[in-house]
Design an enzyme around this catalytic site. Structure first.
Site, PDB file in Angstrom:
ATOM      1  N   ILE A 138      -0.574  -2.882   8.901  1.00 45.64           N
ATOM      2  CA  ILE A 138      -0.357  -2.016   7.751  1.00 45.64           C
ATOM      3  C   ILE A 138      -0.557  -2.869   6.499  1.00 45.64           C
ATOM      4  CG2 ILE A 138       1.214  -0.456   6.571  1.00 45.64           C
ATOM      5  CD1 ILE A 138       0.383   0.448   9.415  1.00 45.64           C
ATOM      6  N   LYS A 139      -1.430  -2.395   5.614  1.00 48.52           N
ATOM      7  CA  LYS A 139      -1.715  -3.144   4.382  1.00 48.52           C
ATOM      8  C   LYS A 139      -0.698  -2.772   3.305  1.00 48.52           C
ATOM      9  CE  LYS A 139      -6.064  -4.122   3.202  1.00 48.52           C
ATOM     10  NZ  LYS A 139      -7.489  -3.908   2.857  1.00 48.52           N
ATOM     11  N   ILE A 140      -0.041  -3.799   2.777  1.00 48.67           N
ATOM     12  CA  ILE A 140       0.958  -3.622   1.722  1.00 48.67           C
ATOM     13  C   ILE A 140       0.546  -4.487   0.533  1.00 48.67           C
ATOM     14  CG2 ILE A 140       3.373  -4.043   1.072  1.00 48.67           C
ATOM     15  CD1 ILE A 140       4.155  -3.488   3.963  1.00 48.67           C
TER      16      ILE A 140
END
Length: 375
Positions: A138-140
Site C-alpha cells: 500500500i503506497k502512503i
C-alpha cells in the site's frame, strides 16, 4: 547479455512504474518478468488515469459496475484492485524465489488523504483486506501526517511503499517510522519476518526544479556562477547517495539489528521519478548512477526500454559519497539554495500532481458511470 537482466547481480531490483489491464492480459508483463528479470510493479493515480480514461480496456466493467449502483470512486477502486491482484499473481514466483524480498505490486491510497493520518490508516487497512495478496504494497505519501500512518500500518502487518519522498530529513523520519512499526508489532508478539517496505525517493523532479535556479545564477555572472554551473544536473543523484548513507546508518544500527535477528527486513530505498526531464541528459542516467546493493529502481516503460537498449550496469551507488556531500554543501552554503525549501515545495507539488489526475479520472468515471447506468 540483456543489461536489464544484469542489474540484480549488483543487488538492485528493477520494478516497472506502469499498469494497465491489456498490458497484463496480453502477456506483455509476464514477458518482462521472464526476459528482463523484472521484479515488481508500482502504480499511482496518474498511471490509472491514463489507463482508464484513455483506453477502451475498461468499458465493460465500468458499465457493469455502474448498473450495480457503484459510485465513481467505488468503480475506480474495484478496477484498481482487480488490476493489482492480476499483476501480483504474475509475480507470485518472484515473491517465493526471493523469499518475500521482491515480487510486489503497489496500490496508492487516495491522494486526498495525503494530509489525513486516520483516513490513510483506514483506507490502507481496507485496500489490504480487499487485495488479499501477501505480495502487494500500500503506497502512503511520506508527508508529516503520513509518518504515524506508516508506523501504524506496519504494526498492523501491512506492506508499505512510502511515496513522494524528496528530502533527506523526511527520509530519515520515514525509515525510523518503519522501524517503530516493527517494534510495535514485535512487542505484541506478532511476526515481523513477513513484512516488506520500500521508501520511494524521487529524483528527476529535484533536478527539474533546481537546475533552472542554478542556470539563472550562471547568467548573473557573479561570484557564485562557476560553482552553480558545476552543480547543474548533479543535485538529485547527490541527494540519493546521501539518502543511501542515511539508510545504512538506520539499518546497520543496533536498534534495527535487534529486529533483524527476529527476521525483519530493512526498508529498501526505491529510486522513483527516474525518467530524465531534461533532453540534454543521458536518458538512463538516474538508473546507471544509482545501481547498488539493497535498492530498487522503478522505471517507466520508455526508460526500461532505453536501458535494455544501451544501459551499462555497474555498482556505482556508493562511489563518491564525499563528492555527493560536497555537492549539497556547495548548493546551500556557496550558491545559497536551501535544499529543504526545494524538497518541501516538491512534496506540496507532488501531492497536486497526483490529486489532479485522480480528480480528472473521477470526472471521467462519473460521465461513463452515468452513460453505463442508463445503457
Amino acid at each position: 547479455m540483456n543489461p536489464l537482466a544484469q542489474i540484480p547481480n549488483f543487488g538492485q531490483s528493477i520494478w516497472l512504474d506502469y499498469i494497465r489491464r491489456k498490458f497484463i492480459a496480453s502477456g506483455e508483463l509476464k514477458a518482462l518478468i521472464d526476459n528482463d528479470n523484472l521484479r515488481g510493479v508500482t502504480s499511482n493515480p496518474a498511471i490509472f488515469e491514463e489507463a482508464i480514461a484513455h483506453s477502451d480496456d475498461y468499458v465493460d466493467i465500468i458499465q457493469t459496475l455502474a448498473k450495480s449502483g457503484k459510485s465513481a470512486e467505488e468503480i475506480f477502486l474495484a478496477i484498481a484492485i482487480e488490476d493489482v491482484q492480476a499483476a501480483a499473481d504474475l509475480f507470485k514466483e518472484v515473491y517465493k524465489e526471493t523469499n518475500g524480498l521482491d515480487g510486489y505490486v503497489s496500490l496508492e491510497v487516495s491522494p486526498s488523504l495525503a494530509l489525513d493520518t486516520e483516513g490513510t490508516i483506514k483506507e490502507a487497512r481496507s485496500s489490504w483486506q480487499e487485495l488479499d495478496r501477501p505480495n502487494v504494497m500500500i503506497k502512503i505519501p511520506g508527508t508529516k501526517e503520513g509518518l504515524p500512518a506508516i508506523t501504524q500500518v506496519i504494526a498492523d502487518g501491512i506492506n508499505v511503499n512510502v511515496t513522494l519522498l524528496f528530502g533527506l530529513e523526511r527520509y530519515r523520519e520515514v525509515a525510523e517510522a518503519y522501524v517503530a512499526g516493527l517494534e510495535e508489532r514485535d512487542a505484541k508478539g506478532e511476526r515481523i519476518d513477513n513484512i516488506a517496505s520500500v521508501a520511494s525517493f524521487f529524483l528527476s523532479r529535484i533536478d527539474a526544479m533546481v537546475d533552472p535556479m542554478l542556470e539563472k545564477i550562471c547568467e548573473e555572472q557573479n561570484n557564485r556562477s562557476l560553482v552553480a554551473k558545476q552543480l547543474i544536473g548533479k543535485v538529485a543523484i547527490a541527494s540519493a547517495r546521501v539518502a543511501y548513507h542515511i539508510y545504512k546508518e538506520v539499518f546497520e544500527s543496533d536498534r534495527f539489528k535487534a529486529l533483524e535477528a527476529k527476521g525483519a527486513k530493512p526498508q529498501r530505498l526505491l529510486w522513483a521519478s527516474t525518467s530524465t526531464k531534461n533532453p540534454a541528459y543521458r536518458d538512463v542516467m538516474y538508473i546507471e548512477a544509482l545501481i547498488g546493493p539493497n535498492t530498487v529502481n522503478t522505471v517507466p516503460k520508455d526508460t526500461l526500454n532505453a536501458f535494455r537498449d544501451h544501459g551499462v550496469p555497474a555498482d556505482r551507488l556508493e562511489a563518491g559519497i564525499e563528492e555527493a556531500q560536497w555537492v549539497l554543501y556547495q548548493l546551500e552554503d556557496v550558491v545559497g539554495i536551501k535544499l529543504i525549501d526545494i524538497t518541501k515545495k516538491l512534496e506540496e507539488e507532488g501531492i497536486q500532481k497526483f490529486t489532479k489526475p485522480f480528480q480528472s479520472l473521477m470526472s471521467v468515471l462519473e460521465e461513463k458511470r452515468a452513460e453505463g447506468a442508463v445503457s
